[in-house]
Enzyme design. Structure first.
Site, PDB file in Angstrom:
ATOM      1  N   GLY A   1       0.718  -1.250  -0.083  1.00 32.88           N
ATOM      2  CA  GLY A   1      -0.148  -0.106  -0.128  1.00 32.88           C
ATOM      3  C   GLY A   1       0.807   1.308  -0.008  1.00 32.88           C
TER       4      GLY A   1
ATOM      5  N   CYS B   1       5.150  -6.559   1.734  1.00 36.66           N
ATOM      6  CA  CYS B   1       5.499  -5.011   1.662  1.00 36.66           C
ATOM      7  C   CYS B   1       4.861  -4.225   2.873  1.00 36.66           C
ATOM      8  CB  CYS B   1       5.201  -4.294   0.284  1.00 36.66           C
ATOM      9  SG  CYS B   1       6.028  -2.918  -0.165  1.00 36.66           S
ATOM     10  N   TYR B   2       3.838  -3.301   2.495  1.00 36.93           N
ATOM     11  CA  TYR B   2       2.990  -2.615   3.592  1.00 36.93           C
ATOM     12  C   TYR B   2       2.638  -3.768   4.387  1.00 36.93           C
ATOM     13  CZ  TYR B   2       0.106   0.571   6.116  1.00 36.93           C
ATOM     14  OH  TYR B   2      -0.720   1.507   6.856  1.00 36.93           O
TER      15      TYR B   2
ATOM     16  N   HIS C   1       7.490  -8.063  -3.677  1.00 35.10           N
ATOM     17  CA  HIS C   1       6.109  -8.433  -4.440  1.00 35.10           C
ATOM     18  C   HIS C   1       6.081  -9.905  -5.198  1.00 35.10           C
ATOM     19  CE1 HIS C   1       3.884  -4.463  -3.392  1.00 35.10           C
ATOM     20  NE2 HIS C   1       5.326  -4.133  -3.392  1.00 35.10           N
TER      21      HIS C   1
ATOM     22  N   GLU D   1       3.698 -11.299  -6.439  1.00 41.71           N
ATOM     23  CA  GLU D   1       2.648 -11.447  -7.282  1.00 41.71           C
ATOM     24  C   GLU D   1       2.885 -10.610  -8.506  1.00 41.71           C
ATOM     25  OE1 GLU D   1       2.971  -9.247  -4.686  1.00 41.71           O
ATOM     26  OE2 GLU D   1       1.904  -7.205  -4.679  1.00 41.71           O
TER      27      GLU D   1
ATOM     28  N   SER E   1     -25.311  -6.126 -25.812  1.00 43.74           N
ATOM     29  CA  SER E   1     -24.520  -5.372 -26.944  1.00 43.74           C
ATOM     30  C   SER E   1     -23.964  -6.167 -27.809  1.00 43.74           C
ATOM     31  CB  SER E   1     -23.357  -4.392 -26.074  1.00 43.74           C
ATOM     32  OG  SER E   1     -22.401  -5.368 -25.997  1.00 43.74           O
TER      33      SER E   1
ATOM     34  N   ASP F   1     -18.896  -9.559 -22.542  1.00 44.25           N
ATOM     35  CA  ASP F   1     -19.570  -9.568 -21.113  1.00 44.25           C
ATOM     36  C   ASP F   1     -20.993  -9.715 -20.984  1.00 44.25           C
ATOM     37  OD1 ASP F   1     -16.749  -9.138 -20.531  1.00 44.25           O
ATOM     38  OD2 ASP F   1     -17.044  -7.038 -20.166  1.00 44.25           O
TER      39      ASP F   1
ATOM     40  N   THR G   1     -23.003 -10.794 -23.231  1.00 39.98           N
ATOM     41  CA  THR G   1     -23.422 -12.202 -23.567  1.00 39.98           C
ATOM     42  C   THR G   1     -23.432 -13.214 -22.656  1.00 39.98           C
ATOM     43  OG1 THR G   1     -22.808 -11.262 -26.276  1.00 39.98           O
ATOM     44  CG2 THR G   1     -23.316 -13.685 -25.611  1.00 39.98           C
TER      45      THR G   1
ATOM     46  N   LYS H   1     -11.558 -10.302 -16.868  1.00 41.74           N
ATOM     47  CA  LYS H   1     -11.869 -10.349 -18.495  1.00 41.74           C
ATOM     48  C   LYS H   1     -11.538 -11.816 -18.822  1.00 41.74           C
ATOM     49  CE  LYS H   1     -13.393  -8.102 -22.158  1.00 41.74           C
ATOM     50  NZ  LYS H   1     -14.607  -7.238 -22.172  1.00 41.74           N
TER      51      LYS H   1
ATOM     52  N   LYS I   1      -1.186   5.530 -27.560  1.00 41.98           N
ATOM     53  CA  LYS I   1      -1.923   6.075 -26.562  1.00 41.98           C
ATOM     54  C   LYS I   1      -0.920   5.963 -25.172  1.00 41.98           C
ATOM     55  CE  LYS I   1      -5.649   5.396 -23.611  1.00 41.98           C
ATOM     56  NZ  LYS I   1      -6.905   4.611 -23.188  1.00 41.98           N
TER      57      LYS I   1
ATOM     58  N   GLU J   1      -9.917   5.566 -29.467  1.00 41.09           N
ATOM     59  CA  GLU J   1     -10.988   6.072 -30.256  1.00 41.09           C
ATOM     60  C   GLU J   1     -10.623   7.208 -30.627  1.00 41.09           C
ATOM     61  OE1 GLU J   1     -13.454   4.336 -31.489  1.00 41.09           O
ATOM     62  OE2 GLU J   1     -13.387   2.469 -30.392  1.00 41.09           O
TER      63      GLU J   1
HETATM   64  N1  GLN Z   1       4.543   2.556   1.547  1.00 42.91           N
HETATM   65  C1  GLN Z   1       5.451   1.635   1.856  1.00 42.91           C
HETATM   66  C2  GLN Z   1       6.658   1.904   1.524  1.00 42.91           C
HETATM   67  O1  GLN Z   1       7.135   2.651   0.834  1.00 42.91           O
HETATM   68  C3  GLN Z   1       4.951   0.286   1.615  1.00 42.91           C
HETATM   69  C4  GLN Z   1       5.106   0.286  -0.026  1.00 42.91           C
HETATM   70  C5  GLN Z   1       4.322  -0.990  -0.607  1.00 42.91           C
HETATM   71  O2  GLN Z   1       3.458  -1.530  -0.024  1.00 42.91           O
HETATM   72  N2  GLN Z   1       4.720  -1.243  -2.018  1.00 42.91           N
HETATM   73  O3  GLN Z   1       7.576   1.150   2.092  1.00 42.91           O
END
Ligand code: GLN
Length: 538
Positions: free
Chosen positions: A62, A89-90, A183, A185, A237, A241, A243, A394, A530, A536
């Site tokens: 976060g 992380c956070y 991370h 993920e 439409s 989604d 359908t 999706k 873009k 569009e």
């Molecule tokens: N804000 C916190 C930091 O900067 C956590 C960052 C995060 O969760 N990616 O360490």
């Protein structure tokens, strides 16, 4: 402490509490790829309000700093539940901060990007590192943080380090509580999925038993219970989604689901016929096609401003749809039924967007599939929303579409805007100019399909530019408008680049359009990215 009920889901679920990271949905994503269901809820979720029991809990990353005033904190009751917890992380910082306010401080350098991580196999007490089981001792991980764990919280030991983070991974000595600074993920952490599997399957004991078929069974049962003997309305439409959502409703309540397709006069070649054929003949859905093309095209006369076009079409759509609702309601009431529900094809990313870590009530936003429709339907006519796809991404919807036997052409269809061709006919929308765009688009898209390029392109179309250019055809001077071709590659539609066609292909498309579509002098190819351009034209 109230322990939530275990029987709500037919599968094991990992709860992901969202602290506002831009990657939180990827956590649920990765787990579902492992056939472990994961539900994401805002970090303000109270255990007492949770209706089901998670097999494990993940605290996401976060943007806040845990020591900041107003920073979000997890309901301490989750730590009493006895299920494994993983902080990312956070989330790691939150676990550490709970146990000592001086454990986390602002780091001297932000760490953003790759880091080389060393996993510890055993600590001094002989604890095995289960989170990193099966991974190499040295792995690449991806970091994005500015704060730092400077002290090991009491009762924890280190399970991984990097050069910058002495405590890149920690685990409780006796309880199944883990924290990692990186991370897992994101795809930039190549072994991240293995680590998440170690947590979910091995540590939490979640069964890898989530499948699309089970999801459908549960969803159908849920819809039947929710709707009872009532009727449900939905706008379709022809897109994937609406359908798939319609097919799911049909499976659940048969002809008590009423689909409505509005022809706004700005549809593509044979589109209404095709949607009608697919929905009624192939999928057996109860569909009404309303031909309002004259009303739409009459109202668009003289309108050149893009926003005005969109507003007019959105407003008109509601009028037409509401008139149709009244008709259907009258017919249904006659036979003793009542229309009480409105189907919306909301997908998981929309839900994520509206469930902010600041708490859902403050930030919930209404999603409009069709300009402003749901709100007017639900508030004005007292209909309740039903959103059967709200837990799916999706490509999961596409997978569901395939499992329902929906034709691959429809399942993989490029997105098409609600206002249709009207925003691809730059300048005034007239039936003649729509027809030119329609024909040119048909040639372009057919040739893309024939060349086997359709699925490599995210969105492609032909637009009509009102500027006239001179040409010569059969020794005669012509002065006619120009067609602009656009085709883009993108994964998330937030950024996009022009598709790199072989020159020879574009030339063939141009020749066919100029020869076959009356009223076109030239064909141009739009190579803008873009941003700064949009996908569009209007
Ligand atoms: N804000 C916190 C930091 O900067 C956590 C960052 C995060 O969760 N990616 O360490």
């Amino acid at each position: 402490m109230a322990v939530p009920d275990d029987s709500v889901h037919q599968w094991d679920t990992i709860l992901t509490l969202d602290f506002g990271s831009q990657y939180t949905h990827l956590i649920t994503r990765r787990l579902r790829e492992l056939n472990v269901f994961s539900e994401m809820l805002p970090c303000t979720q109270k255990l007492a309000d949770l209706k089901w029991k998670p097999k494990g809990i993940i605290l996401s990353g976060g943007p806040y700093s845990v020591y900041e005033e107003g920073a979000p904190h997890v309901d301490p009751a989750f730590f009493e539940l006895g299920v494994p917890i993983l902080g990312i992380c956070y989330g790691l910082q939150e676990i550490a901060y709970r146990l000592g306010k001086d454990n986390v401080v602002a780091g001297t350098a932000r760490e953003y990007g790759h880091a080389d991580l060393t996993a510890k196999r055993l600590d001094g007490e002989g604890h095995v590192n289960r989170l990193f089981a099966g991974l190499e001792d040295h792995v690449k991980v991806w970091m994005s943080h500015g704060d730092k764990l400077v002290k090991l919280p009491e009762g924890f030991h280190t399970i991984a380090t990097t050069q910058n983070s002495e405590y890149a991974g920690i685990a409780h000595e006796t309880k199944p509580i883990y924290g990692i600074q990186f991370h897992p993920e994101v795809t930039h952490t190549p072994d991240g999925t293995k680590l998440l599997k170690n947590f979910a399957v091995d540590i939490c004991g979640a069964k890898q038993n989530w499948t699309m078929a089970k999801f459908v069974d549960q969803e159908i049962a849920r819809i039947r219970k929710l709707v009872g003997d009532d009727h449900v309305l939905g706008a379709v439409s022809g897109g994937v989604d609406s359908t798939v959502a319609a097919k799911l409703m049909k499976e659940a309540i048969g002809d008590r689901f009423h689909a409505v397709l509005v022809n706004n006069g700005c549809m593509r070649l044979n589109e209404c016929e095709q949607v009608h054929e697919t929905l009624t003949k192939h999928l057996g859905i109860n569909l009404t096609v309303v031909d309002a093309s004259k009303e739409f095209l009459d109202g668009l006369k003289g309108v050149t401003d893009p926003e005005q076009k969109r507003k007019f079409i959105g407003g008109k759509f509601i009028d037409v749809f509401e008139a149709q609702v009244e008709k259907i309601e009258a017919a249904v009431e006659h036979s003793g039924g009542k229309v009480k529900w409105f189907l919306q094809g909301t997908l998981y990313p929309d839900v994520i967007e509206s469930l902010s870590f600041k708490g859902p009530s403050a930030t919930i936003k209404t999603h409009h599939n069709v300009g402003g429709l749901p709100k007017r339907m639900t508030e004005g006519q007292g209909l309740k929303l039903i959103e059967p796809l709200r837990e799916l991404f999706k490509d999961e919807v596409r997978q569901l579409g395939r499992e329902f036997g929906i034709h691959p052409d429809l399942v993989n269809r490029h997105p098409f805007p609600g206002p249709g061709l009207s925003i691809r006919v730059l300048g005034e929308v007239t039936p003649e100019r729509i027809e030119i765009a329609r024909k040119a688009d048909h040639i372009f898209i057919s040739m893309i399909r024939e060349a086997g390029l359709y699925d490599k392109i995210a969105q492609a179309y032909a637009a009509l530019d009102p500027t006239k250019a001179v040409g010569v055809m059969g020794d005669k001077r012509v002065h006619a408008e120009m067609v602009i071709l656009r085709a883009v590659e993108t994964t998330d539609f937030m950024t996009a680049t022009a598709f790199n066609f072989p020159h020879e292909f574009i030339t063939r498309v141009a020749t066919r359009i100029i020869n076959e579509v009356h009223g076109v002098s030239r064909v141009l190819y739009d190579v803008s990215s873009k941003p700064p351009a949009t996908i569009e034209m209007e």
